[in-house]
Design a protein around this motif. Structure first.
Motif, mmCIF file in Angstrom:
data_model
loop_
_atom_site.group_PDB
_atom_site.id
_atom_site.type_symbol
_atom_site.label_atom_id
_atom_site.label_comp_id
_atom_site.label_asym_id
_atom_site.label_seq_id
_atom_site.Cartn_x
_atom_site.Cartn_y
_atom_site.Cartn_z
ATOM 1 N N LYS A 72 13.653 1.594 15.994
ATOM 2 C CA LYS A 72 13.425 2.589 14.951
ATOM 3 C C LYS A 72 12.200 2.187 14.147
ATOM 4 O O LYS A 72 12.107 1.070 13.661
ATOM 5 N N GLN A 73 11.284 3.123 13.985
ATOM 6 C CA GLN A 73 10.062 2.857 13.250
ATOM 7 C C GLN A 73 9.796 4.014 12.296
ATOM 8 O O GLN A 73 9.965 5.180 12.654
ATOM 9 N N CYS A 74 9.402 3.679 11.091
ATOM 10 C CA CYS A 74 9.009 4.678 10.092
ATOM 11 C C CYS A 74 7.551 4.428 9.742
ATOM 12 O O CYS A 74 7.197 3.345 9.258
ATOM 13 N N TYR A 75 6.709 5.406 9.987
ATOM 14 C CA TYR A 75 5.276 5.245 9.815
ATOM 15 C C TYR A 75 4.774 6.092 8.650
ATOM 16 O O TYR A 75 5.214 7.234 8.462
ATOM 17 N N LEU A 76 3.848 5.523 7.892
ATOM 18 C CA LEU A 76 3.092 6.285 6.907
ATOM 19 C C LEU A 76 1.881 6.869 7.625
ATOM 20 O O LEU A 76 0.958 6.147 7.999
ATOM 21 N N ILE A 77 1.900 8.176 7.835
ATOM 22 C CA ILE A 77 0.810 8.812 8.573
ATOM 23 C C ILE A 77 -0.451 8.828 7.728
ATOM 24 O O ILE A 77 -1.511 8.360 8.134
ATOM 25 N N ASP A 78 -0.359 9.368 6.510
ATOM 26 C CA ASP A 78 -1.521 9.443 5.633
ATOM 27 C C ASP A 78 -1.054 9.891 4.261
ATOM 28 O O ASP A 78 0.087 10.323 4.082
ATOM 29 N N TYR A 79 -1.943 9.791 3.284
ATOM 30 C CA TYR A 79 -1.649 10.287 1.943
ATOM 31 C C TYR A 79 -2.941 10.811 1.339
ATOM 32 O O TYR A 79 -4.052 10.429 1.729
ATOM 33 N N VAL A 80 -2.796 11.713 0.385
ATOM 34 C CA VAL A 80 -3.939 12.346 -0.270
ATOM 35 C C VAL A 80 -3.672 12.367 -1.763
ATOM 36 O O VAL A 80 -2.562 12.704 -2.200
#
Length: 268
Positions: A72-80
């Protein structure tokens, strides 16, 4: 006669043991030793049972932890973060007739110590001088001006379509209208009807952390989901124009917003 003498010698020989069956040790032991032996056997059985149950419990716990975290992996794709062309706001403080020289000095000290400058964002009603009589439309305009460009930039950077969002979390502490702010986002971007939506209010400065923790807990139940967290604060209806020192640090709260895209995946 000779045979009788030989038989007598055989019987009298002390080195020859008679072929008799001896009773079991437990039956031949005294009663006190029997009770002691039975007690020791019971204690050994209970100890063995306790060890067995402990091993089973430990193995079950390790298996549950392994299954929960396996692949199981939780990724931060991007933020603005919210950014727009800024206007000079130095006249906002000076036009307040309730402030005197000590108040100006105090506010200047607060602004300098906090790092805020002339490029700090403020809502339009405050910039144009309507901070003493805010309307509902001022708050909604402030939120739309923060949310819309921030989410547009997030979807453009991540190349994610709004219809692909599975979880939407919106938090604004001091403004909770009806219909909710999350519903405005869903209607504007035409998100799916089964999108799980959470609108948080009144959480204070910890709202962003609470929103991310909420998404993390949701990911424990739902697999392969995409979540978007939108966080901001409403300043338009909450500006303080008085001269009470305890309320003046409210000016440290500035207009801003952030949108965070996270993805939960389960690898095969």
């Amino acid at each position: 006669m000779r045979n009788a003498i030989l038989a007598a010698k055989v019987v009298e020989n002390p080195h020859v043991k008679p072929h008799l069956k001896s009773p079991p040790p437990l039956l031949s032991s005294p009663p006190s030793q029997k009770k002691k032996l039975i007690k020791q056997l019971m204690e050994l059985a209970l100890l063995s049972l306790f060890i067995l149950l402990s091993v089973v419990f430990l193995l079950t716990l390790l298996r549950n932890i392994h299954d929960r975290n396996k692949h199981k992996q939780c990724y931060l794709i991007d933020y603005v973060c919210f950014k727009l062309p800024t206007d000079l706001c130095g006249e906002i403080v000076r036009r307040n007739k309730l402030l005197g020289v000590p108040d100006y000095r105090f506010l200047l000290k607060v602004i300098v110590s906090s790092g805020l400058g002339e490029n700090t964002y403020g809502p339009r009603n405050i910039i144009v001088g309507d901070e003493t009589s805010p309307a509902l439309s001022d708050s909604l305009t402030e939120m739309d001006e923060c949310f819309d460009p921030t989410l547009d930039s997030l979807f453009r950077k991540t190349e994610v379509r709004p219809s692909e969002v599975d979880v939407l979390v919106v938090n604004v502490s001091m403004f909770s209208p009806s219909p909710s702010l999350s519903s405005r986002i869903i209607n504007r971007y035409k998100m799916r009807e089964d999108t799980k939506v959470f609108n948080l209010a009144g959480m204070g400065c910890s709202a962003s952390l609470i929103s991310l923790d909420l998404v993390q807990n949701l990911f424990k139940c739902y697999k392969n989901k995409l979540a978007v967290v939108v966080t901001s604060e409403s300043i338009a209806p909450n500006w303080y124009s008085g001269n009470h020192r305890s309320m003046q640090p409210e000016l440290l709260v500035q207009v801003g917003a952030a949108a965070i895209s996270t993805l939960h995946t389960v690898r095969s």
